[in-house]
Structure formats: C-alpha cells, structure tokens
Design a protein around this motif. Structure first.
Motif, PDB file in Angstrom:
ATOM      1  N   ARG A 101      -9.895   3.878   2.725  1.00 58.00           N
ATOM      2  CA  ARG A 101      -8.968   3.929   2.675  1.00 58.00           C
ATOM      3  C   ARG A 101      -8.390   2.708   4.604  1.00 58.00           C
ATOM      4  O   ARG A 101      -8.102   1.657   4.601  1.00 58.00           O
ATOM      5  CB  ARG A 101      -7.450   4.483   3.088  1.00 58.00           C
ATOM      6  N   GLU A 106       5.535   0.966   7.350  1.00 55.64           N
ATOM      7  CA  GLU A 106       4.901   0.875   5.852  1.00 55.64           C
ATOM      8  C   GLU A 106       4.392  -0.741   5.322  1.00 55.64           C
ATOM      9  O   GLU A 106       4.884  -1.686   5.485  1.00 55.64           O
ATOM     10  CB  GLU A 106       5.457   1.506   5.231  1.00 55.64           C
ATOM     11  N   THR A 107       3.729  -0.612   4.172  1.00 54.89           N
ATOM     12  CA  THR A 107       3.400  -1.893   3.755  1.00 54.89           C
ATOM     13  C   THR A 107       3.408  -1.386   2.422  1.00 54.89           C
ATOM     14  O   THR A 107       2.775   0.000   1.905  1.00 54.89           O
ATOM     15  CB  THR A 107       1.364  -2.481   4.033  1.00 54.89           C
ATOM     16  N   LYS A 134      -3.388  -7.408   8.469  1.00 52.16           N
ATOM     17  CA  LYS A 134      -3.663  -6.133   8.850  1.00 52.16           C
ATOM     18  C   LYS A 134      -3.164  -5.589  10.305  1.00 52.16           C
ATOM     19  O   LYS A 134      -2.831  -4.527  10.701  1.00 52.16           O
ATOM     20  CB  LYS A 134      -4.425  -5.421   8.453  1.00 52.16           C
ATOM     21  N   THR A 152       6.471  -4.554   9.327  1.00 54.39           N
ATOM     22  CA  THR A 152       6.803  -3.809   7.888  1.00 54.39           C
ATOM     23  C   THR A 152       6.667  -4.971   7.096  1.00 54.39           C
ATOM     24  O   THR A 152       6.838  -6.113   6.941  1.00 54.39           O
ATOM     25  CB  THR A 152       7.940  -3.065   8.557  1.00 54.39           C
ATOM     26  N   ASP A 172       0.212   0.746   1.343  1.00 53.36           N
ATOM     27  CA  ASP A 172       0.809   2.587   2.112  1.00 53.36           C
ATOM     28  C   ASP A 172       0.937   2.917   0.383  1.00 53.36           C
ATOM     29  O   ASP A 172       1.011   3.934  -0.225  1.00 53.36           O
ATOM     30  CB  ASP A 172       1.267   2.949   2.995  1.00 53.36           C
ATOM     31  N   ARG A 173       1.848   1.955  -0.142  1.00 55.90           N
ATOM     32  CA  ARG A 173       3.367   2.819  -1.016  1.00 55.90           C
ATOM     33  C   ARG A 173       3.450   0.808  -2.512  1.00 55.90           C
ATOM     34  O   ARG A 173       2.737  -0.030  -1.615  1.00 55.90           O
ATOM     35  CB  ARG A 173       3.937   3.213  -0.847  1.00 55.90           C
ATOM     36  N   PRO A 192       2.854   6.602  -3.592  1.00 54.12           N
ATOM     37  CA  PRO A 192       1.321   5.892  -2.867  1.00 54.12           C
ATOM     38  C   PRO A 192       0.453   5.140  -3.532  1.00 54.12           C
ATOM     39  O   PRO A 192      -0.210   5.312  -4.846  1.00 54.12           O
ATOM     40  CB  PRO A 192       1.104   7.545  -2.319  1.00 54.12           C
ATOM     41  N   CYS A 193      -0.258   4.811  -2.865  1.00 56.69           N
ATOM     42  CA  CYS A 193      -1.545   3.373  -3.015  1.00 56.69           C
ATOM     43  C   CYS A 193      -2.486   4.408  -4.214  1.00 56.69           C
ATOM     44  O   CYS A 193      -2.660   3.953  -4.817  1.00 56.69           O
ATOM     45  CB  CYS A 193      -1.827   2.984  -2.167  1.00 56.69           C
TER      46      CYS A 193
END
Length: 628
Positions: free
Chosen positions: A275, A346-347, A506, A515, A531-532, A546-547
């Motif tokens: 990750r 988050e992404t 990133k 975001t 992230d998700r 979640p990813c």
C-alpha cells in the motif's frame, strides 16, 4: 539477405523528418526480426519511433520522410524474399503486398474508417483491390470475416456506419478489414490503447484465436507490458528510435538487462504492490507546493463526510429520425439509484467499463448534467450546500470547492490560450486577487506540477501528453478546491508518463490535503491510488469496499471479471480469458440466484458484509452465503 526462417527482417533502417534548423531522426539503425506464426512485441514510450517503424514497413509513411535501410519480407505464398524498401513507393508489387500479405490495425479505429461509407463497403474495398470476386461473393466473404471477429449479426453490421458502433466494435471491424485477405503478417499498432480493460481483453483473445486459426505472425506495437506478457513470444524494446534490448519474452521479463527495460517495468502499477509502495517513473516530477498549502480548507477533520450522494438517477431519451419526423425511444438509465459518501482526505476510486455511467455521474456532481432525482450534499465545514439545487452565490461558491481533471489532455485545453491564461482563467472568473497576485499564483502552480516558469508563455500543442495533463491538474488546483474529480486522467498516457502523473497526484494530495474521486476502468491504477473503491455496472454501484477488500476478496461477479481483465506485466499471471469470457453453467446459475435483477421493484439491495463492504445482490440472499 535475410534468412528464410524469418518472415520479416528489418536491417538497419533509418527514418528522419525535415524540421526547421535540421532533421529529426525518429528511427536510428534499427534491426529486428519477426518469426512466422509468432507474436513479436515492439515496446516503448510514446514518441520512441514505434508507429513510424510500422508505417515505414508498410510503405505508408509521409513522403517527406527519408527512409533508408532494408526490410526483407519472405512471403510463403510468393516463395521468395522481397526488400520492401527497394520497391517503388506506390508500385504494383508493394500494393499487392500491402493489405493482402501484410495487414495493419491502426490505433484509432474511428479516424481509420470513413464516416460516409458503411463498414461493409470499406472492408469490401480491400477485396476489390486484391481479389477477383463477384459482388455476392465479396459480401459473403466480408460477412464471414465479421462473424469470425465476433459480431453476432454480420449482415446487419455490414450495412452500418462506423459511428453506429462502439469503440470495441469498431476495433473488431478494423481487425476484419486487416485480415480479410488472410495476410501472413499483421502489424497491430496499439490496437487496444483506446479501449477499457474488458473490451481490451476480448480483442486480445480474438487476436490470439485468429492468429492460431490463420497461422499468421503479429508485430504488436504497444507500450503496455501487461499486454506483452499475455501475448508475445519475442520482445524488442525501443527508445528514441534505437533497440535497447531484444529477446524471447521469458528472458526479457525474468532477467531484463537494460536499465530502460527495468525502468519500464517498475513504472507499471500491479496488484502485488504494498500500500505504501511508490511507482518508479523513468523521469520523476519534483513537487513544490510552497505557498499553496494555506489556500486549502482545514475547517473539517479528516474522515468527516465531504460529499454525500443519495439515490441519484439520470436517464437519457434518444430520438430516432424517420425523414421529417422524429420518434422518441424508451429512456435509457445511465445512472440508476446511486448512493455513496466521500470522506475528507480520502481517494474514492470509481471503476467500471466504458458506458457504465461513471462520467455521467461525475458531470452530475459538477452540475454539468441535471439528475432526474436524488440528492447530493457537499459539506466542507462552512455549512451544507445542496449540489443539485444550488443557485446564485451558493453555486458560485460550490464551483470553487469542486474541480475536475478531464480524460483527454488535448481537447480539454484551449489551443488559443497560453499556459498562463489556461491556469489563471479560474482565478479571473472568480475574481481572485489582482493581476499581479494571480500571476504569482499561476507561477507557484506551474512550479508545483514540475514545469519550468518558461512554460507559462507557451501553448498546449508544444507540450507532450503527460505535460498537458499536468497543466490540467494545475488548472484544477487554481482555486484551492476541497474535492477534485479525476475522470480517467491517465488512460490516454503511456506507462512511464502514467506513473509520473499518478505519483504527482498522490504527492499533491498529501501536501495539500486534497480529496479525490478517481474514475478509471483499470483496477491496477485504482489499487495504487484509492483508499476505497466503488464498482459501477450498468448505471449502478454493484460493490463498494475498502481497496484491500475489493482487490483481495471481491464478491460480485462483475468485480471479479474486471480484476481478471487487467493485463499484468508478469508471466506467472497471464490474462484469464475463460473468466473474462462466458462463465460456466454452474457459475451462471449461482450468479442468477444471487445477483440477477428480475425487474421487480426493490428486487436488489446492498447487502452489508461488514467492514464497510456492501454488494448489490438479491434481497433474499443471506450475507453469509455471499461471504462464502
């Protein structure tokens, strides 16, 4: 003279073009061979000379190009070896070989077809040039080939126009045109670059089947190492027109020798990455966000809901013309009862095939398209904004808080504006500061995306695709947004530039507290960025989790199909064409019982599997059964 064991032997070919102040050498003393019945992959970045080489072999490069060297073609049908470059440029012999014994698939099927002639007419034209057949026989041959490339109703497709076909269908029609005379060699120039992963997998499977059936060789021009690992027998790596490394696919992938080859492989996102692991582009972008950080909102804690989407639907009604009258057809649901939240910081990855409704949903969030019904609420700590109904000052404020990075870096930038004007335009529209302060902000934004200050006075056409995408990102950041919607921002870029842009995004997220809603059809890219993940199919969110959960333990069959369709640069993980194609009868029966929408109201619901993992399934299915 080339050995008869080679179908094609390129011997020290040079290609150059006149430029103001001199000539540019696109291909330099390049040599390679293509064996009969084998797939040879020509791999390199955009601008490395791959397409120039392919066009030069076919004899269709621009007349201003200076081409020297030798290209030996040993045609089994002719039983002799011919130097293609020694033949008259438009003579009878080269015209007999081109299109008949050597076929070519081009990168963009829409521009390769005439929009004013039917698909059948254009494929039939190849037979008119190269064969003596009656009109009835030609139509029968064309329909046979259209059926061979996967069309269910070849007779109907014969009479359709190119714009009536999807991208994948147009590429199938292009393959039919290239193979109608059953050539000994097929040159495929980036045949799947413009397609999403599932359609790409279908085209690759089709090429493999046709190669075996027709016994032809393929020269596959690509920058995608995952495609190479799944298809190629031999690999030639090209950089700035020169061979860096060549050999069997096993040797290249398991023990690459050249630093450039190693760099290409390190730039590709894959599912085995940790990750926190970072892609290694060939040329890194230095991010400098000094002076930008304080411009981002910090009134909301990380993890709070920034954007809430509830039961959003959008349908389109197409009108079909019949002479002077038009008739409305049944409405098509592009977005169907979609709900999700995006948390600050988050992404959220939104993934699905072309046509599943991803871009339509993003346009709804940007107020570019009006939803039929549903609710979207934006809350950055200054108070909630009803996105779908905001007017006046509320809408003006919303425009500064949500920005977008578009898929095509060429068409999304005005060719008549300099970079200074493009990046500074949002600041002018929203009345931010005076001229001097706006210029200062533009200068800092240009620095933040790794471009020199001299870029400000240049126009978009003078930049590469990756640089243009960086300019689009700078424009999106100009107003200090809280949420950036990224609609396929790297799908048009080659792997090394893609790695640059993904790392840049990133870094900017980390530095500026951004975001992202990151839209893509490639789950390997989503795995690196998100992230998700929300998976979209036929207008609906079919799975969200979640990813790590989506990548390691997917539940919905469509998610599994998407994962299987991502070509990986690893010989131990070739594409699973069986999973991508038709599932077994047992699997079909199980999926019908668990996930089939029978059309009755509320037949499907999002079943909670725990840990934020929701999957769209039939209401009567137990969560324990889905987990199993």
């Amino acid at each position: 003279m080339a050995e008869c064991a080679d179908l094609l032997y390129v011997d020290k070919i040079n290609v150059s073009f006149p430029m103001p102040g001199g000539r540019i050498e696109a291909v330099k003393s390049f040599s390679m061979r293509v064996r009969p019945g084998k797939v040879t992959a020509l791999v390199g970045e955009s601008g490395s000379g791959k397409s120039v080489l392919g066009r030069s072999i076919m004899g269709i490069e621009s007349p201003v190009a200076n081409v020297s060297g030798q290209v030996f073609f040993h045609d089994p049908e002719m039983a002799k070896t011919v130097d293609l470059l020694a033949l008259p440029h438009d003579g009878r012999q080269i015209r007999h070989i081109r299109g008949s014994r050597i076929g070519m698939i081009f990168q963009e099927p829409m521009t390769s077809f005439s929009p004013v002639h039917t698909v059948g007419n254009q494929i039939e034209e190849v037979l008119t040039v190269h064969a003596v057949l009656s009109p009835k026989e030609k139509r029968a041959r064309v329909e046979e080939m259209l059926g061979l490339v996967g069309f269910d109703n070849p007779s109907r497709v014969f009479d359709m126009y190119p714009f009536e076909l999807s991208g994948g269908m147009r590429q199938r029609a292009m393959i039919a045109m290239a193979l109608i005379c059953k050539p000994a060699l097929l040159i495929a120039d980036e045949p799947t670059t413009a397609l999403d992963v599932t359609i790409q997998a279908q085209i690759l499977k089709l090429l493999m089947e046709l190669q075996e059936k027709l016994g032809m060789a393929i020269l596959l021009i690509t920058h995608d190492l995952g495609v190479v690992a799944s298809l190629a027998d031999d690999v030639v790596v090209i950089y700035r027109g020169e061979v860096m490394e060549s050999g069997p696919v096993e040797a290249i992938f398991q023990n690459p020798q050249h630093a450039y080859t190693k760099g290409l492989m390190a730039a590709v996102p894959h599912f085995e990455m940790d990750r926190g692991e970072r892609l290694k582009p060939l040329r890194e972008i230095k991010v400098d966000t000094a002076g930008l950080i304080e411009r981002c909102s910090t009134k909301q804690a990380k993890g709070d809901v920034l954007l809430s989407v509830r039961n959003v639907s959008k349908s389109f009604q197409v009108k079909r013309s019949n002479g002077f009258f038009s008739k409305a057809t049944a409405a098509t649901l592009a977005v169907n009862d979609v709900s999700f939240d995006i948390m600050r910081g988050e992404t959220l990855g939104l993934v699905g095939e072309s046509g599943c409704g991803k871009t339509t949903l993003s346009k709804i969030l940007m107020r570019g398209v009006t939803a039929n019904h549903g609710a979207v609420t934006f809350n950055d700590g200054d108070g909630s904004i009803d996105v779908l109904n905001a007017q006046g000052q509320a809408l003006q404020a919303l425009r500064t808080k949500i920005q977008m990075v578009f898929q095509d870096p060429v068409s999304s930038l005005s060719p008549r504006m300099t970079v200074r004007g493009i990046v500074g335009e949002p600041l002018e529209i929203h009345g931010r500061g005076n001229r001097a302060s706006r210029l200062d902000v533009v200068r800092r934004l240009i620095h933040s995306i790794g471009l020199p200050e001299s870029a400000m006075g240049r126009y978009p056409h003078s930049f590469s695709g990756g640089q243009r995408q960086r300019i689009g990102i700078a424009r999106a950041l100009a107003l200090g947004p809280d949420l950036v919607i990224c609609d396929e921002p790297v799908s048009a870029l080659d792997v090394s530039v893609q790695a640059q842009i993904l790392n840049l995004m990133k870094d900017l997220k980390s530095e500026l507290g951004l975001t992202y809603l990151f839209i893509s059809h490639n789950l390997a890219v989503i795995n690196y960025m998100a992230d998700r993940v929300a998976v979209m199919y036929a207008g609906r969110i079919v799975e969200i989790a979640p990813c790590e959960t989506i990548m390691r333990n997917p539940v919905h069959p469509y998610t599994k199909k998407l994962l299987a369709a991502v070509p990986m640069p690893n010989l131990d993980h070739p594409l699973d064409f069986d999973l991508i194609g038709q599932p077994s009868k047992a699997a079909k029966k199980l999926w019908a019982r668990q996930f089939h929408d029978d059309g009755t109201p509320d037949n499907l619901t999002h079943v909670d599997l725990g840990g934020g993992h929701l999957v769209l399934a039939r209401r009567n299915v137990d969560a324990r059964e889905l987990r199993a």
